[in-house]
Every structure is written in structure tokens, then in C-alpha cells.
Design a protein around this motif. Structure first.
Motif, mmCIF file in Angstrom:
data_model
loop_
_atom_site.group_PDB
_atom_site.id
_atom_site.type_symbol
_atom_site.label_atom_id
_atom_site.label_comp_id
_atom_site.label_asym_id
_atom_site.label_seq_id
_atom_site.Cartn_x
_atom_site.Cartn_y
_atom_site.Cartn_z
ATOM 1 N N PRO A 2 0.825 -1.216 0.176
ATOM 2 C CA PRO A 2 0.031 -0.031 0.048
ATOM 3 C C PRO A 2 0.878 1.190 0.090
ATOM 4 C CG PRO A 2 -0.896 -1.426 1.317
ATOM 5 C CD PRO A 2 0.284 -2.106 1.028
ATOM 6 N N GLN A 3 1.799 1.335 0.721
ATOM 7 C CA GLN A 3 2.880 2.396 0.639
ATOM 8 C C GLN A 3 3.372 2.751 -0.797
ATOM 9 O OE1 GLN A 3 3.095 -0.120 2.863
ATOM 10 N NE2 GLN A 3 2.196 1.078 4.506
ATOM 11 N N THR A 38 -9.609 -8.348 -4.313
ATOM 12 C CA THR A 38 -9.935 -8.903 -2.937
ATOM 13 C C THR A 38 -8.873 -9.149 -2.338
ATOM 14 O OG1 THR A 38 -12.300 -9.226 -3.262
ATOM 15 C CG2 THR A 38 -11.432 -9.902 -1.340
ATOM 16 N N THR A 39 -8.190 -10.115 -2.806
ATOM 17 C CA THR A 39 -6.944 -10.843 -2.117
ATOM 18 C C THR A 39 -5.619 -10.662 -2.708
ATOM 19 O OG1 THR A 39 -7.254 -12.876 -3.161
ATOM 20 C CG2 THR A 39 -8.357 -12.413 -1.014
ATOM 21 N N GLY A 40 -5.593 -10.014 -4.041
ATOM 22 C CA GLY A 40 -4.472 -10.076 -4.799
ATOM 23 C C GLY A 40 -4.103 -11.464 -5.866
ATOM 24 N N MET A 41 -5.002 -12.147 -5.660
ATOM 25 C CA MET A 41 -4.679 -13.335 -6.575
ATOM 26 C C MET A 41 -5.443 -13.141 -7.928
ATOM 27 S SD MET A 41 -2.877 -15.145 -4.459
ATOM 28 C CE MET A 41 -2.924 -16.803 -5.124
ATOM 29 N N THR A 42 -6.607 -12.760 -8.108
ATOM 30 C CA THR A 42 -7.095 -12.518 -9.262
ATOM 31 C C THR A 42 -6.428 -11.592 -10.305
ATOM 32 O OG1 THR A 42 -9.270 -12.805 -8.257
ATOM 33 C CG2 THR A 42 -9.400 -11.998 -10.303
ATOM 34 N N ALA A 43 -6.069 -10.527 -9.516
ATOM 35 C CA ALA A 43 -5.507 -9.398 -10.453
ATOM 36 C C ALA A 43 -4.076 -9.816 -11.153
ATOM 37 C CB ALA A 43 -5.073 -8.283 -9.461
ATOM 38 N N GLN A 44 -3.545 -10.833 -10.715
ATOM 39 C CA GLN A 44 -2.087 -11.229 -11.310
ATOM 40 C C GLN A 44 -2.478 -11.580 -12.739
ATOM 41 O OE1 GLN A 44 0.673 -10.973 -9.660
ATOM 42 N NE2 GLN A 44 1.706 -11.290 -11.581
ATOM 43 N N GLY A 45 -3.643 -12.435 -13.056
ATOM 44 C CA GLY A 45 -3.829 -12.770 -14.367
ATOM 45 C C GLY A 45 -4.374 -11.653 -15.359
ATOM 46 N N GLU A 47 3.159 -0.122 -17.843
ATOM 47 C CA GLU A 47 3.680 -0.232 -16.476
ATOM 48 C C GLU A 47 2.453 -0.790 -15.561
ATOM 49 O OE1 GLU A 47 6.013 2.493 -14.053
ATOM 50 O OE2 GLU A 47 5.694 3.888 -15.815
ATOM 51 N N VAL A 48 2.505 -2.050 -15.097
ATOM 52 C CA VAL A 48 1.203 -2.766 -14.505
ATOM 53 C C VAL A 48 1.816 -3.294 -13.390
ATOM 54 C CG1 VAL A 48 -0.482 -4.260 -14.611
ATOM 55 C CG2 VAL A 48 0.301 -3.301 -16.585
ATOM 56 N N TYR A 49 1.091 -2.856 -12.269
ATOM 57 C CA TYR A 49 1.373 -3.365 -10.833
ATOM 58 C C TYR A 49 0.160 -4.343 -10.399
ATOM 59 C CZ TYR A 49 5.167 -0.034 -11.331
ATOM 60 O OH TYR A 49 6.307 0.764 -11.949
ATOM 61 N N VAL A 50 0.344 -4.948 -9.386
ATOM 62 C CA VAL A 50 -0.616 -5.490 -8.501
ATOM 63 C C VAL A 50 -0.517 -5.355 -6.936
ATOM 64 C CG1 VAL A 50 -1.507 -7.803 -7.796
ATOM 65 C CG2 VAL A 50 -0.916 -7.527 -10.208
ATOM 66 N N LEU A 51 -1.779 -4.851 -6.448
ATOM 67 C CA LEU A 51 -1.354 -4.513 -4.874
ATOM 68 C C LEU A 51 -1.484 -6.061 -4.277
ATOM 69 C CD1 LEU A 51 -1.491 -2.636 -2.476
ATOM 70 C CD2 LEU A 51 -3.993 -2.723 -2.575
ATOM 71 N N ALA A 52 -0.276 -6.377 -3.575
ATOM 72 C CA ALA A 52 -0.160 -7.642 -2.958
ATOM 73 C C ALA A 52 -1.218 -7.578 -1.744
ATOM 74 C CB ALA A 52 1.380 -7.588 -2.450
ATOM 75 N N SER A 53 -1.960 -8.502 -1.739
ATOM 76 C CA SER A 53 -3.047 -9.204 -0.608
ATOM 77 C C SER A 53 -4.216 -8.055 -0.891
ATOM 78 C CB SER A 53 -2.350 -8.788 0.845
ATOM 79 O OG SER A 53 -1.323 -9.730 0.885
ATOM 80 N N GLY A 54 -4.456 -7.342 -2.027
ATOM 81 C CA GLY A 54 -5.607 -6.789 -2.478
ATOM 82 C C GLY A 54 -5.952 -5.584 -1.315
ATOM 83 N N MET A 55 -7.447 -5.555 -1.406
ATOM 84 C CA MET A 55 -8.077 -4.623 -0.465
ATOM 85 C C MET A 55 -7.631 -4.866 0.987
ATOM 86 S SD MET A 55 -9.182 -1.837 -1.744
ATOM 87 C CE MET A 55 -10.338 -1.179 -0.631
ATOM 88 N N ALA A 78 -5.018 -5.813 2.266
ATOM 89 C CA ALA A 78 -3.640 -5.069 2.646
ATOM 90 C C ALA A 78 -3.798 -3.631 2.786
ATOM 91 C CB ALA A 78 -2.582 -5.410 1.437
ATOM 92 N N TRP A 79 -4.765 -2.898 1.898
ATOM 93 C CA TRP A 79 -5.031 -1.611 2.045
ATOM 94 C C TRP A 79 -5.860 -1.061 3.404
ATOM 95 C CZ3 TRP A 79 -3.562 2.453 -0.694
ATOM 96 C CH2 TRP A 79 -4.101 3.668 -0.657
ATOM 97 N N GLN A 80 -6.670 -2.030 3.720
ATOM 98 C CA GLN A 80 -7.692 -2.046 4.899
ATOM 99 C C GLN A 80 -6.770 -2.469 6.228
ATOM 100 O OE1 GLN A 80 -10.685 -4.356 3.517
ATOM 101 N NE2 GLN A 80 -12.053 -2.495 2.807
ATOM 102 N N SER A 81 -6.027 -3.322 6.162
ATOM 103 C CA SER A 81 -5.077 -3.610 7.351
ATOM 104 C C SER A 81 -4.063 -2.366 7.480
ATOM 105 C CB SER A 81 -4.386 -5.118 6.796
ATOM 106 O OG SER A 81 -5.110 -6.113 6.699
ATOM 107 N N ALA A 82 -3.600 -1.650 6.665
ATOM 108 C CA ALA A 82 -2.880 -0.535 6.865
ATOM 109 C C ALA A 82 -3.461 0.759 7.219
ATOM 110 C CB ALA A 82 -2.008 -0.299 5.517
ATOM 111 N N SER A 83 -4.920 0.592 7.575
ATOM 112 C CA SER A 83 -5.906 1.422 8.056
ATOM 113 C C SER A 83 -5.823 2.648 7.140
ATOM 114 C CB SER A 83 -5.381 1.726 9.412
ATOM 115 O OG SER A 83 -5.508 0.833 10.380
#
Length: 143
Positions: free
Chosen positions: A42-43, A102-109, A121-129, A131-136
Motif C-alpha cells: 500500500p505504501q 480482494t486478495t491480490g490473486m485474481t489481479a495477477q492474471g 507499467e502494470v502493478y498488483v497490490l499484494a494482498s489486495g484490498m 492489505a489496504w484496509q489492514s494498513a488503515s
């Protein structure tokens, strides 16, 4: 060293399983390092948005997107993502794109398909939303 040889001769199936697991781990690490698609946290996502005008593309279902998403993100329906229909994102082709699911798995494909479609430039947020919510970090609701 003699103990290793004795173990291998007494337990060939376990030894082969161990060698197979080591091979899979090493090949996975090499593949991820050489891949054009990078997983970011997220950072790093916020830095891409602020410094390089990155665009967040949320590929979750409409209901999940409406319940809460990263501010200024664009929604791409899961159906369009599966069909590799990225026509609505053509204007972002040269910008960094961060895919969120949701979890970062679907986005990879989807990221792989976008890269093949010419997105630079394509990136994937590891652990999805999660991770974003866990980081508050903040989310917004609605469309």
C-alpha cells in the motif's frame, strides 16, 4: 555427508519430494524477479499515485467496489477483466496502473493480460484490498 546419502537411499520418495519443492520455490522466485508485473504494498501504491500519476483499477464486483474502494480508482468489471476488454482504460496505457482485487490473486492474471495488451507499467497490490484496509488507509464509497 554419509547421513544424507543414507537418508536418500532409505527414503527416495521423500528425497524426490524435497528436491521438487526446492525446485518450485527457486523457479517461483526467479520468475517473480524476471516478471514485468510487480507486486507492491500500500505504501508503494500511494507513492505511485502521488509521484507518477498512477491509476488504481479495481477489478472486484460492483457491489464490493461500491461498498468501499481506494479514492479515485476506476472500476473494471470482473467480466471485462476476464475477457481482456480494456477499452475503457486505453487513456491510461502509458501511466502506471495498479490492479486491486480482494486478495491480490485474481489481479495477477489480469495484469499479465494487460501487459500483453500493451500497457507499459502494470502493478498488483499484494494482498489486495485486505492489505489496504489492514494498513488503515482510507476508502471511499459509492461509484
Amino acid at each position: 555427508m554419509d547421513q544424507y546419502i543414507e537418508f536418500i537411499t532409505n527414503h527416495p520418495i521423500l528425497s524426490l519430494a524435497w528436491v521438487g519443492l526446492v525446485f518450485l520455490i527457486v523457479s517461483g522466485l526467479i520468475k517473480s524477479k524476471l516478471s514485468a508485473i510487480r507486486q507492491i504494498n500500500p505504501q508503494q501504491l500511494t507513492l505511485l499515485i502521488n509521484r507518477e500519476d498512477g491509476k488504481v483499477v479495481d477489478i472486484r464486483a460492483q457491489k464490493e467496489f461500491s461498498a468501499g474502494h481506494i479514492a479515485n480508482s476506476v472500476h473494471l468489471s470482473p467480466e471485462k477483466a476476464k475477457q481482456s476488454d480494456f477499452s475503457s482504460l486505453e487513456k491510461y496505457k502509458s501511466k502506471p496502473i495498479i490492479l486491486v482485487c480482494t486478495t491480490g490473486m485474481t489481479a495477477q492474471g489480469t495484469a499479465t493480460a494487460m501487459h500483453k495488451a500493451g500497457f507499459e507499467e502494470v502493478y498488483v497490490l499484494a494482498s489486495g484490498m485486505g492489505a489496504w484496509q489492514s494498513a488503515s488507509l482510507p476508502t471511499t464509497t459509492g461509484r
